[in-house]
Enzyme design. Sequence first.
Site, PDB file in Angstrom:
ATOM      1  N   ASP A  63     -87.891 -21.232 -11.431  1.00  0.00           N
ATOM      2  CA  ASP A  63     -89.180 -20.671 -11.835  1.00  0.00           C
ATOM      3  C   ASP A  63     -90.171 -20.752 -10.663  1.00  0.00           C
ATOM      4  OD1 ASP A  63     -91.239 -19.485 -13.191  1.00  0.00           O
ATOM      5  OD2 ASP A  63     -91.590 -21.128 -14.590  1.00  0.00           O
ATOM      6  N   HIS A  76     -98.683 -19.517  -5.915  1.00  0.00           N
ATOM      7  CA  HIS A  76    -100.090 -19.144  -6.120  1.00  0.00           C
ATOM      8  C   HIS A  76    -100.874 -19.578  -4.894  1.00  0.00           C
ATOM      9  CE1 HIS A  76     -99.716 -17.971 -10.314  1.00  0.00           C
ATOM     10  NE2 HIS A  76     -99.090 -19.101 -10.586  1.00  0.00           N
TER      11      HIS A  76
END
Lengths: 440, 323
Positions: free
Chosen positions: A320, A324
Amino acid sequence: MSIPTGLQKLTDAPVESLCIHGGRIVDPANKRDEVGDLYLHDGKVVNPNDLPQGVNWRTLNARGHIVTPGLIDLHVHLREPGQSSKETIATGTRAAAAGGFTTVVAMPNTAPKADGAATIAWILQRAAETALVNVYPTGCISQNMAGELLAPIGSLVKAGAIAITDDGACVQNNELMRRALEYTKMFDVPIFDHCQDYALSGGGVMNEGHWSTILGLPGWPAIAEEVIVSRNAMLSELTGAAVHCQHLSSVGSVRIIREAKQRGVRISGEATPHHIALTDSDCQGYDTNYKMNPPLRTHRDQEALLEGLSDGTIEILASDHAPHCEFEKEVEFNYAPFGILGLETELAIFIQKLIEPQVLDWSGMIEKLTINPAKLLNLHTKGSLAIGKDADVTVIDPNLEWRVDKNQSYSKSRNTPFHGWNLRGRATTTIIGGRIVFSL
Amino acid sequence: MKSAWKHKDLIAIRPLDAAEIALLHDTARAFKEVLSRPIKKVPSLRGKTVINLFVEPSTRTRTSFELAAKRLSADVVSIASESSSFKKGETLKDTGLNLQAMNSDIIILRHPAAGAPQFLAERLKAGVINAGDGAHEHPTQALLDTFTILEKLGNVSAPPDKKLAGIKIAIVGDILFSRVARSDIWAMTKLGAEVTLVGPTTLLPDTFRELGVKVSHRIDDVLAEAHVIMLLRIQHERQKQQLFPSLGEYVSLFGLTHERFKRCRPDVLIMHPGPINRGVEIASELADGVNSVILQQVSNGLAVRMAALYLLTGGNGPQGVNS
């Protein structure tokens, strides 16, 4: 060291004839775990007893190393198109290569969402131009991932989507999910589901429990995941379609999948490095590098995940990988986006949390990173070192000690909670179709 | 001048020990004496700049901090969220750095997100005082609550962690969303009190037992023994979140009604951090009755906040105030 200079894309690296010599070959697809030589030629695994003549073999010494089928991560956010300040296909696949991954599956929650054939085609084109590892895109379940209307799943698959998912979001409407499963059955691709009941998870940002009580942060209870895992098991049983539950985080989810599998339901699950390495107590400092979706849970949940991995309930390991920007993460915990990096650290985290405490042996771990995801994705030429399979190979030094330094990451982002961790074990060579894209 | 306070900030009660709470209380007691003088101002923070940054509405706490800073002769600026650059999308980090660039010494932060004061404290040289963050903590409220209880019921000569030994305190209401409840739990238990939380199961999950307190869902079981009843504001919004069906039902199950008050100890202290919903969590007359110390809490709040500002800027405890 590392990625050869001048590599703009995978095909810039030459296809080599390689003899990977003296390594411990761990190839769970063929129940193989022995020291030997592995020969790669013309992009395929070739028979050592029937080698092509007149070939100039380049020998890579792999003594003391582990040689496995190229690792597959079927849960990666490459962020292109539209979010290239976080990551690009170029940077994300370099992180994959450095982490030992030869194949990644890109999630569709980009901008625009990958809910049309044009976006899938764009991703494949971009990957051909800039990727260093194999990239397979996924397409959305619902239009714009809004959970209301079916996306053109047939067109998405035709364009090259390898799986169908609304990852990052979860289809709340059970009727839509039922129809998505029924419809997708025609195309021989699995549906991946990010399991989260929004009414139950509310505005939650961390696990609901002891630590959310103390920290005063809104709780995201395990039941919000379990209700959807349970729904998926029931709908898969009804429709006969394959459903894969992503990033499992709780005791209940593991139990539901175990029971469903015992009944023969076509359901599978995956575990991430962070859910087995960290717990909700790590949120104490309000550090947003511990904010992910689903959230970190308790020690008991961790044990259930390890048990599920050990008894085969959970067949797949995946990161996953969710980059960011620093400025996006450097805000109040409530307001930060969910997700952390994974590709470059996951192998070593899995070694530390699975091999070292003997939850799994090497074959048991490697199958969850190779043949099991390959089977789920219907990648018939990958995940195995049988003769004729793709020459995707990862060479791992299981004893190499290293320290995670986020500033050395190939990713465009820096959001990792593992910065500064001392780990053991690392990919030393990553080979894709006979092309060396990474070597330490 | 030797600094008595060992931290840069005041973010939460949980990491403090009883002696640190006692230092704040003792210093507050000295300031309370100052506040009884005809001239209520001291020069302790002359030349210091205090910023009141309120990203969430508040009247009582903001005024209390502002007045506390003024009584200490600080230059104080109050910023409310409606008039701040948050409205323009500036991040908390940037707002903090900008305020620091103006040489602020103390930033007092009220914020809807838990952890925001800690976030700011980690990034600024200025001291940060948490004036309430989400459902996390509201340390000065707990300090003024325990200060008020100590004045009435405390054992002055006991060691810090025994000052409230034997005192039974019931905190009633919306515990789940209450930063006051959390700070009170830590402060009261650290001083030796026995705390029972009371509220509906939906607003008081069992996880609170892990904080070293008792949990009850029947107020009538708790009232007769309590020396202190702390009522928390019940918010209408919670009904929409399916956490209880109606205010009427809440009053019938958990409100401090006249009927219930009759079963309390005659000397029970009735407390409330405000703002009060008269007729909901507390019968209106009881809020104004002889057992109520609600306005004394407010008065003590000023002294407690003066103490916090004084100690964070290097003040030397109660001796320093008197010298």
